[in-house]
Write a protein that holds these residues in place. Structure first.
Motif, mmCIF file in Angstrom:
data_model
loop_
_atom_site.group_PDB
_atom_site.id
_atom_site.type_symbol
_atom_site.label_atom_id
_atom_site.label_comp_id
_atom_site.label_asym_id
_atom_site.label_seq_id
_atom_site.Cartn_x
_atom_site.Cartn_y
_atom_site.Cartn_z
ATOM 1 N N ARG A 240 44.423 8.070 56.161
ATOM 2 C CA ARG A 240 45.473 9.048 55.866
ATOM 3 C C ARG A 240 46.804 8.694 56.508
ATOM 4 N NH1 ARG A 240 42.317 14.901 56.544
ATOM 5 N NH2 ARG A 240 40.805 14.575 54.834
ATOM 6 N N THR A 241 46.737 8.116 57.692
ATOM 7 C CA THR A 241 47.983 7.753 58.373
ATOM 8 C C THR A 241 48.794 6.771 57.550
ATOM 9 O OG1 THR A 241 46.909 8.050 60.516
ATOM 10 C CG2 THR A 241 48.966 6.823 60.499
ATOM 11 N N GLY A 242 48.116 5.861 56.884
ATOM 12 C CA GLY A 242 48.789 4.874 56.057
ATOM 13 C C GLY A 242 49.403 5.444 54.801
ATOM 14 N N VAL A 243 49.161 6.739 54.543
ATOM 15 C CA VAL A 243 49.749 7.404 53.377
ATOM 16 C C VAL A 243 51.059 8.089 53.755
ATOM 17 C CG1 VAL A 243 49.423 9.172 51.612
ATOM 18 C CG2 VAL A 243 47.495 7.735 52.303
ATOM 19 N N TRP A 244 51.029 8.901 54.832
ATOM 20 C CA TRP A 244 52.223 9.679 55.169
ATOM 21 C C TRP A 244 53.223 8.907 56.026
ATOM 22 C CZ3 TRP A 244 53.286 10.249 60.290
ATOM 23 C CH2 TRP A 244 52.230 10.184 61.202
ATOM 24 N N LEU A 245 52.749 7.902 56.756
ATOM 25 C CA LEU A 245 53.633 7.176 57.666
ATOM 26 C C LEU A 245 54.765 6.432 56.940
ATOM 27 C CD1 LEU A 245 53.879 6.808 60.698
ATOM 28 C CD2 LEU A 245 52.508 4.727 60.514
ATOM 29 N N PRO A 246 54.492 5.704 55.849
ATOM 30 C CA PRO A 246 55.604 5.037 55.139
ATOM 31 C C PRO A 246 56.613 6.024 54.570
ATOM 32 C CG PRO A 246 53.489 4.126 54.461
ATOM 33 C CD PRO A 246 53.197 5.356 55.245
ATOM 34 N N ILE A 247 56.133 7.201 54.158
ATOM 35 C CA ILE A 247 57.045 8.216 53.634
ATOM 36 C C ILE A 247 58.011 8.674 54.721
ATOM 37 C CG2 ILE A 247 57.196 10.528 52.632
ATOM 38 C CD1 ILE A 247 54.457 10.060 51.371
ATOM 39 N N VAL A 287 54.067 3.392 43.701
ATOM 40 C CA VAL A 287 53.559 2.066 43.347
ATOM 41 C C VAL A 287 52.921 1.375 44.546
ATOM 42 C CG1 VAL A 287 54.197 -0.216 42.484
ATOM 43 C CG2 VAL A 287 55.254 1.824 41.500
ATOM 44 N N ALA A 288 53.586 1.429 45.717
ATOM 45 C CA ALA A 288 53.080 0.727 46.896
ATOM 46 C C ALA A 288 51.766 1.332 47.378
ATOM 47 C CB ALA A 288 54.120 0.763 48.012
ATOM 48 N N TYR A 289 51.653 2.657 47.308
ATOM 49 C CA TYR A 289 50.387 3.292 47.707
ATOM 50 C C TYR A 289 49.252 2.832 46.804
ATOM 51 C CZ TYR A 289 46.683 6.765 47.681
ATOM 52 O OH TYR A 289 45.454 7.362 47.684
ATOM 53 N N ARG A 290 49.496 2.858 45.503
ATOM 54 C CA ARG A 290 48.463 2.449 44.557
ATOM 55 C C ARG A 290 48.103 0.979 44.741
ATOM 56 N NH1 ARG A 290 44.049 3.891 42.009
ATOM 57 N NH2 ARG A 290 43.870 3.070 39.878
#
Length: 321
Positions: A240-247, A287-290
């Motif tokens: 989960r951290t790798g999802v919200w952190l780039p945002i 795109v980057a998340y996917r």
């Protein structure tokens, strides 16, 4: 520009200098109540343009221009842009077999890296603010495009500093960057997404650069690559951290850009790029998340983001060369 054409030190608004018959007539005029976008559909602007053309061409041209309002394709284009989200969601999976996969671990010490990102962004803002761009022309003075050189100098310098720090602590590597499969996957991802979005956005703006801008778009991609690369290496990853952190990282970048421009540390023209880059960031995260889930490779995602940003800004911003 008017002063240069007339040889005058200063011009008076709405006064004609030169001669129509000799083709030397020049006038500086401003349309009240219109801005950078609404000027395109302002009746007053159309009337003044038609009047000037009539005087320049000669008698017989006197019809009052009629504006049809906004482009009738705009609403359908907007629907198409929303529908393209489906395409962009499936595109990384379709391209995945062509790319190079890179093992990426979950982000470590996220708050430390966010603070580091903010500190570097503020440092770069102060560094640019300490340089008189009127004298030096700025870090990227050789780039003949307004807004582009100021924005890319900020992101490029921040990216290099962050990449050095991340590399020092083993959080960023060159793995995959020299592999042709990374460039093929990133290039195809960019090409498919850009052609689809650029075509649909044509009723709003032309996102396809003229030939004399292409070399600067390519250079801009390389300048922006470290910034997007380090964000993908340090902030994105499984969990989960790798999802919200780039945002959050991109939001901090937008805040630094906006705050730096308002405070005077960054050139005011940077404000023209904040809104477009915010829209780009939203697209990039999708795109980057996917991509990180179906074919993880930070450099593939970074290439896509750097190329999209560079080509889009390189196509629409004022060219001074």
């Amino acid at each position: 520009m008017g002063a240069r054409l007339t040889g005058q030190a200063q011009l008076v608004a709405n006064r004609t200098y030169g001669d129509f018959e000799r083709g030397t007539a020049v006038r500086v005029s401003e349309v009240d109540g219109a801005d950078h976008l609404t000027i395109l559909t302002a009746q007053e602007a159309a009337d003044r343009i038609a009047s000037w053309i009539a005087k320049s061409v000669g008698p017989g041209v006197s019809a009052r221009p009629e504006l049809s309002g906004s482009d009738p394709r705009a609403s359908w284009a907007l629907l198409g842009l929303l529908a393209s989200v489906v395409l962009l969601w499936g595109l990384p999976e379709a391209i995945a077999p062509l790319g190079r996969r890179v093992v990426q671990t979950a982000p470590q010490r996220p708050l430390v890296w966010l603070v580091s990102l903010l500190a570097v962004l503020l440092f770069v803002s102060a560094l640019i603010g300490a340089t008189d761009a009127r004298i030096s022309g700025g870090i990227l003075q050789f780039m003949p495009m307004l807004v582009v050189r100021e924005l890319f100098a900020f992101l490029g310098l921040a990216g290099v500093l962050l990449l050095v720090i991340a590399g020092r602590y083993g959080r960023a590597r060159a793995e995959g960057l020299g592999d042709y499969r990374t460039w093929i996957a990133g290039g195809l991802l960019f090409a498919f997404a850009y052609v689809a979005i650029g075509t649909l956005a044509n009723s709003y703006n032309n996102l396809f650069p003229a030939s004399h801008r292409l070399v600067w778009c390519a250079l801009g991609t390389l300048i922006l690559l470290p910034y997007f690369g380090v964000l993908e290496w340090v902030l994105r990853g499984p969990g989960r951290t790798g999802v919200w952190l780039p945002i959050v990282g991109k939001l901090l970048t937008l805040a630094a850009l906006f705050g730096g421009a308002l405070s005077g540390l960054l050139p005011g023209v940077v404000l023209l790029g904040v809104a477009p880059i915010a829209l780009f960031f939203a697209l990039f995260e999708l795109v980057a998340y996917r991509l990180s889930r179906v074919s993880p490779n930070p450099w593939t995602a970074a290439l896509f983001q750097a190329a999209f940003t560079s080509v889009a800004f390189g196509a629409i911003m004022p060219f001074t060369g």
